[in-house]
Design an enzyme around this catalytic site. Structure first.
Site, PDB file in Angstrom:
ATOM      1  N   ARG A  67       0.882  -1.348   0.094  1.00  0.00           N
ATOM      2  CA  ARG A  67      -0.177   0.335   0.203  1.00  0.00           C
ATOM      3  C   ARG A  67       0.561   1.266  -0.092  1.00  0.00           C
ATOM      4  NH1 ARG A  67      -3.385  -1.170   4.849  1.00  0.00           N
ATOM      5  NH2 ARG A  67      -2.701  -2.554   4.869  1.00  0.00           N
ATOM      6  N   GLU A 104       3.556  -8.471  16.784  1.00  0.00           N
ATOM      7  CA  GLU A 104       2.903  -8.954  18.024  1.00  0.00           C
ATOM      8  C   GLU A 104       3.596  -9.757  18.504  1.00  0.00           C
ATOM      9  OE1 GLU A 104      -1.383  -8.022  18.303  1.00  0.00           O
ATOM     10  OE2 GLU A 104      -0.818  -8.709  20.093  1.00  0.00           O
TER      11      GLU A 104
HETATM   12  P1  AMP Z   1       2.990  -1.208  11.408  1.00  0.00           P
HETATM   13  O1  AMP Z   1       1.729  -1.795  12.645  1.00  0.00           O
HETATM   14  O2  AMP Z   1       3.087   0.668  11.735  1.00  0.00           O
HETATM   15  O3  AMP Z   1       4.167  -1.737  11.450  1.00  0.00           O
HETATM   16  O4  AMP Z   1       1.826  -0.984  10.358  1.00  0.00           O
HETATM   17  C1  AMP Z   1       2.059  -2.236   9.537  1.00  0.00           C
HETATM   18  C2  AMP Z   1       1.970  -1.995   8.253  1.00  0.00           C
HETATM   19  O5  AMP Z   1       0.289  -2.870   8.369  1.00  0.00           O
HETATM   20  C3  AMP Z   1       1.453  -0.155   7.620  1.00  0.00           C
HETATM   21  O6  AMP Z   1       1.958  -0.483   6.665  1.00  0.00           O
HETATM   22  C4  AMP Z   1      -0.096  -0.236   7.719  1.00  0.00           C
HETATM   23  O7  AMP Z   1      -0.071  -0.414   6.302  1.00  0.00           O
HETATM   24  C5  AMP Z   1      -0.760  -1.986   7.657  1.00  0.00           C
HETATM   25  N1  AMP Z   1      -2.029  -1.537   8.943  1.00  0.00           N
HETATM   26  C6  AMP Z   1      -1.715  -1.523   9.882  1.00  0.00           C
HETATM   27  N2  AMP Z   1      -2.591  -1.719  10.526  1.00  0.00           N
HETATM   28  C7  AMP Z   1      -3.480  -1.536  10.062  1.00  0.00           C
HETATM   29  C8  AMP Z   1      -4.538  -0.479  10.519  1.00  0.00           C
HETATM   30  N3  AMP Z   1      -5.696  -0.644  11.797  1.00  0.00           N
HETATM   31  N4  AMP Z   1      -5.885  -0.142   9.264  1.00  0.00           N
HETATM   32  C9  AMP Z   1      -5.084  -0.712   8.192  1.00  0.00           C
HETATM   33  N5  AMP Z   1      -3.960  -0.617   7.626  1.00  0.00           N
HETATM   34  C10 AMP Z   1      -3.189  -0.853   9.086  1.00  0.00           C
END
Ligand code: AMP
Length: 181
Positions: A67, A104
């Site tokens: 994305r 996690e």
């Molecule tokens: P992160 O936890 O910041 O490492 O998020 C990992 C990836 O997952 C990111 O690139 C986001 O695009 C996606 N992501 C994490 N949480 C969400 C959420 N609640 N909704 C949409 N995309 C998410």
């Protein structure tokens, strides 16, 4: 006449839907596909990102699959700079740098071509959503391994209640929208 910034932000907000319990129970998933489908909102998201980063001296944009590509590539075209894909392991064909990060449960990793960034080059990182920050922190480490300078990490949406920006030092986080709970 151009829409005001507030109107444009509200349009973006209206095109992001929250899907409860996806991909797992307890996760409020931010679905950006309605925004991508909208011929007015999608270009506005890129225009607003450019307005936020245009004075940073961006020399190249990098983004994690998949994305991040959706926003990083059109922003690079609009700003007339190159684009560097950051990918999951085993996808890039030449020598790579790799950074592993904690999830996690377990770990994940990201890779970039080892010769992609020049020492001192000013790199803007882009992704759709900042959640826990693990992915973006790993992307910052990849750029810095090559001597690149991360001048900003730009997101469509920051989920501030997850505290992801604490993993990304020096206040480099830029967002268009935020969710506080
Ligand atoms: P992160 O936890 O910041 O490492 O998020 C990992 C990836 O997952 C990111 O690139 C986001 O695009 C996606 N992501 C994490 N949480 C969400 C959420 N609640 N909704 C949409 N995309 C998410």
């Amino acid at each position: 006449m151009n829409d005001s910034t507030d109107d444009r932000i509200e349009l973006l907000r209206s095109r992001i839907t929250t899907v409860a319990d996806f991909p797992e129970p307890g996760i409020q998933f931010k679905d950006i596909t309605p925004l991508l489908e909208c011929p007015k909102a999608f270009p506005i998201s890129i225009e607003l990102l450019e307005e936020k980063v245009k004075d940073l001296g961006v020399e190249i944009i990098a983004a994690p699959e998949s994305r991040g590509f959706l926003f990083g590539v059109p922003l690079a075209l609009r700003m007339n700079v190159g684009f560097l894909p950051i990918r999951k392991p085993g996808k890039l064909p030449r020598k790579v740098h790799k950074v592993e990060y904690a999830l996690e449960y377990g770990t994940d990793s990201v890779e970039i071509h080892a010769d992609a960034v020049q020492p001192g080059q000013k790199v803007l990182l882009v992704d759709d959503v900042l959640a826990t920050g693990g992915t973006m922190a790993a992307c910052c480490q990849l750029v810095e391994k090559m001597g690149g300078v991360v001048i900003g990490c730009a997101f469509l949406m920051e989920l501030t209640f997850l505290g992801g920006r604490e993993k990304i030092p020096d206040s480099r986080v830029i967002h268009l929208l935020e969710e506080t709970d």
